[in-house]
Design an enzyme around this catalytic site. Structure first.
Site, PDB file in Angstrom:
ATOM      1  N   GLU A 171       0.794  -1.226   0.000  1.00 35.64           N
ATOM      2  CA  GLU A 171       0.000   0.000   0.000  1.00 35.64           C
ATOM      3  C   GLU A 171       0.832   1.283   0.000  1.00 35.64           C
ATOM      4  O   GLU A 171       0.796   2.081   0.961  1.00 35.64           O
ATOM      5  CB  GLU A 171      -0.959   0.004   1.208  1.00 35.64           C
ATOM      6  CG  GLU A 171      -1.903  -1.186   1.214  1.00 35.64           C
ATOM      7  CD  GLU A 171      -2.901  -1.155   2.375  1.00 35.64           C
ATOM      8  OE1 GLU A 171      -2.825  -0.246   3.209  1.00 35.64           O
ATOM      9  OE2 GLU A 171      -3.755  -2.056   2.434  1.00 35.64           O
ATOM     10  N   GLU A 357      -5.257  -8.569   0.691  1.00 29.26           N
ATOM     11  CA  GLU A 357      -5.910  -8.229   1.964  1.00 29.26           C
ATOM     12  C   GLU A 357      -7.386  -7.968   1.712  1.00 29.26           C
ATOM     13  O   GLU A 357      -7.749  -7.302   0.740  1.00 29.26           O
ATOM     14  CB  GLU A 357      -5.342  -6.944   2.594  1.00 29.26           C
ATOM     15  CG  GLU A 357      -3.999  -7.079   3.244  1.00 29.26           C
ATOM     16  CD  GLU A 357      -3.516  -5.782   3.898  1.00 29.26           C
ATOM     17  OE1 GLU A 357      -4.357  -4.952   4.293  1.00 29.26           O
ATOM     18  OE2 GLU A 357      -2.299  -5.619   3.987  1.00 29.26           O
TER      19      GLU A 357
HETATM   20  O1  IFM Z   1      -4.015  -3.131   9.176  1.00 32.39           O
HETATM   21  C1  IFM Z   1      -3.974  -2.607   7.897  1.00 32.39           C
HETATM   22  C2  IFM Z   1      -2.815  -3.181   7.110  1.00 32.39           C
HETATM   23  O2  IFM Z   1      -1.610  -2.963   7.760  1.00 32.39           O
HETATM   24  C3  IFM Z   1      -2.756  -2.534   5.748  1.00 32.39           C
HETATM   25  N1  IFM Z   1      -4.016  -2.624   5.077  1.00 32.39           N
HETATM   26  C4  IFM Z   1      -5.197  -2.214   5.791  1.00 32.39           C
HETATM   27  C5  IFM Z   1      -5.248  -2.910   7.137  1.00 32.39           C
HETATM   28  C6  IFM Z   1      -6.499  -2.457   7.907  1.00 32.39           C
HETATM   29  O3  IFM Z   1      -6.468  -1.080   8.109  1.00 32.39           O
END
Ligand code: IFM
Length: 448
Positions: A171, A357
């Site tokens: 990210e 994710e």
């Molecule tokens: O916890 C975070 C992760 O580190 C990166 N993506 C989003 C998740 C939830 O906010």
């Protein structure tokens, strides 16, 4: 009786990757063990007012010591892959000074995954930059990109015989905007010009690390994980449509376009004027070197309205009334994921996509019976898996899914207030309890 829309594992291809994900600073703790040096998050969290509950990742889930139990939990879920990240400040204690004890930890961890039948998916940067590099300019300095390539080189020399799947960055948008423009993530800076330069160095470092990984690991599969959002305009007015286009330019295209050989999107380049980053000859070719997959972190869609003078791009995010939301306030929209995947498939030559994710925070409570009932998370998961099936049926080449996250953990600026785990963590006792959603995921993966 499962409803007709409840997905089954058998609806997906037999070679589909099923995983769960974590990251180093969010779970490991043990911040001074075995020669680890401070990261920007240790320093940021120590500043009053930065973290909602005043906490830090100093102990977190104590995963550094409890990893065998945590990998057992992941195995209990039935995942065939485990996504984790490697803490740079464990591996280098100063520029050019390798800390082999730090690498030893990740070797034990990777061997632990393999012994349990899980493929390791290693992320190289999940936000814990060594503080010594921040003191040399952090991601604002071009030298951090070369330091990252040295880190990728050292890690892949050590683990490349066992780790095939590599994610260079997690990210980048968060590093750029939360970390350097909004100041709500480490290193807590608020400078838009710097933020865009940081973004360029992060992408450049991806390209340089990719070279190291290709050199050291001939069988490597390399990608990066972007947080991407489907967007819609608040109204069909031309102004809101144009604002949505601008927001897409910074949120999504600013990263996707250079990665897929188009350079930075010209509309945004013009709009940001003097804040555009310095890009040297050859950088864009490095950034656009072919990858093997795209990791998509999907959480929520956004609704955009024109707002002259607001923010750098004159727009605002509109909070829609009456939509379903997680405890974080994020809109729940499985269809948004389908839209996003179709858009990626249409607009970019991404190759295979993995959802690296997806997950949700809700107000979880450990009941007196020792159970954590989280029907909303279970429904969230099931509905997003059903959406994945729809995306696949529509022709999207999605080949895997990683639930965020295995454990409740240190949720950055939200501290321990927001729980995303499939397993509940009692942060006083470090007891782990598989939530009902985790049990559901396990039943799904075991095909029951
Ligand atoms: O916890 C975070 C992760 O580190 C990166 N993506 C989003 C998740 C939830 O906010």
């Amino acid at each position: 009786m499962p409803s007709p829309s409840t997905p089954r594992r058998a609806d997906f291809p037999a070679d589909f990757i099923w995983g769960c994900a974590t990251s180093s600073y969010q779970i490991e703790g043990a911040v001074t063990a075995d020669g680890r040096v401070p990261s920007i998050w240790d320093v940021f969290a120590a500043q009053p007012g930065t973290i909602r509950d005043g906490s830090s990742g100093a102990v977190a889930c104590d995963h550094y010591h409890r990893w065998p139990e945590d990998l057992d939990l992941a195995r209990q879920l039935g995942v065939n892959a485990y996504r984790f990240s490697i803490a740079w400040p464990r591996v280098f204690s100063a520029r050019g000074r390798l800390n082999t004890a730090g690498l030893d930890f990740y070797e034990r961890l990777v061997d632990g995954m393999l012994a349990r039948g899980m493929r390791p998916w290693a992320t190289l940067y999940h936000w814990d930059l060594p503080q010594f590099l921040q003191e040399q300019g952090g991601w604002g300095a071009r030298s951090t990109a070369t330091a990252f390539a040295e880190f990728a080189d050292a890690v892949s020399r050590r683990l490349g015989d066992r780790v095939q799947h590599w994610i260079t960055h997690n990210e980048p948008w968060c590093t750029v905007i939360h970390g350097h423009y909004e100041g709500i993530h480490a290193p807590g800076l608020r400078d838009f010009r710097l933020a865009l330069q940081v973004g360029h160095h992060v992408l450049l470092s991806h390209g340089l690390a990719l070279q190291a990984l290709r050199r050291n690991v001939p069988q490597a599969r390399v990608g990066l994980a972007l947080s991407l959002h489907p967007l819609r305009a608040a109204t069909d007015s031309a102004a809101d449509q144009a604002a949505t286009q601008r927001h897409d330019g910074l949120r999504n295209r600013w990263f996707l376009d250079p990665l897929y050989g188009r350079g930075y999107p010209q509309d945004i380049w013009q709009a940001v004027g003097a804040a555009a980053p310095e890009v040297r000859a050859g950088d864009l070719d490095l950034i656009a070197a072919p990858t093997d997959f795209l990791g998509v972190n999907y959480y929520f869609p956004e609704v955009v309205a024109d707002a002259p003078g607001q923010g750098v791009l004159g727009l605002r995010i509109v909070e829609q009334a009456g939509v379903e939301r997680t405890a974080f306030g994020w809109e729940v929209s499985p269809d948004g994921m389908v839209d996003l995947l179709q858009r990626l498939q249409r607009d970019y030559p991404t190759g295979p996509i993995y959802i690296t994710e997806n997950g949700a925070s809700f107000e979880d409570r450990l009941g007196p019976d020792g159970r954590v009932d989280d029907p909303q998370r279970q429904a969230y998961l099931a509905r997003h898996l059903a959406a994945l099936l729809r995306a696949r049926a529509a022709g999207c080449d999605v080949r895997g899914f990683f639930a965020w996250s295995l454990l409740d953990n240190f949720e950055w600026a939200q501290g321990y207030v927001r729980r995303f785990g499939l397993a509940y963590v009692d942060f006083q006792t470090q007891q782990r309890v598989l939530k009902a959603s985790g049990q559901w995921y396990a039943q799904f993966l075991h095909g029951r």
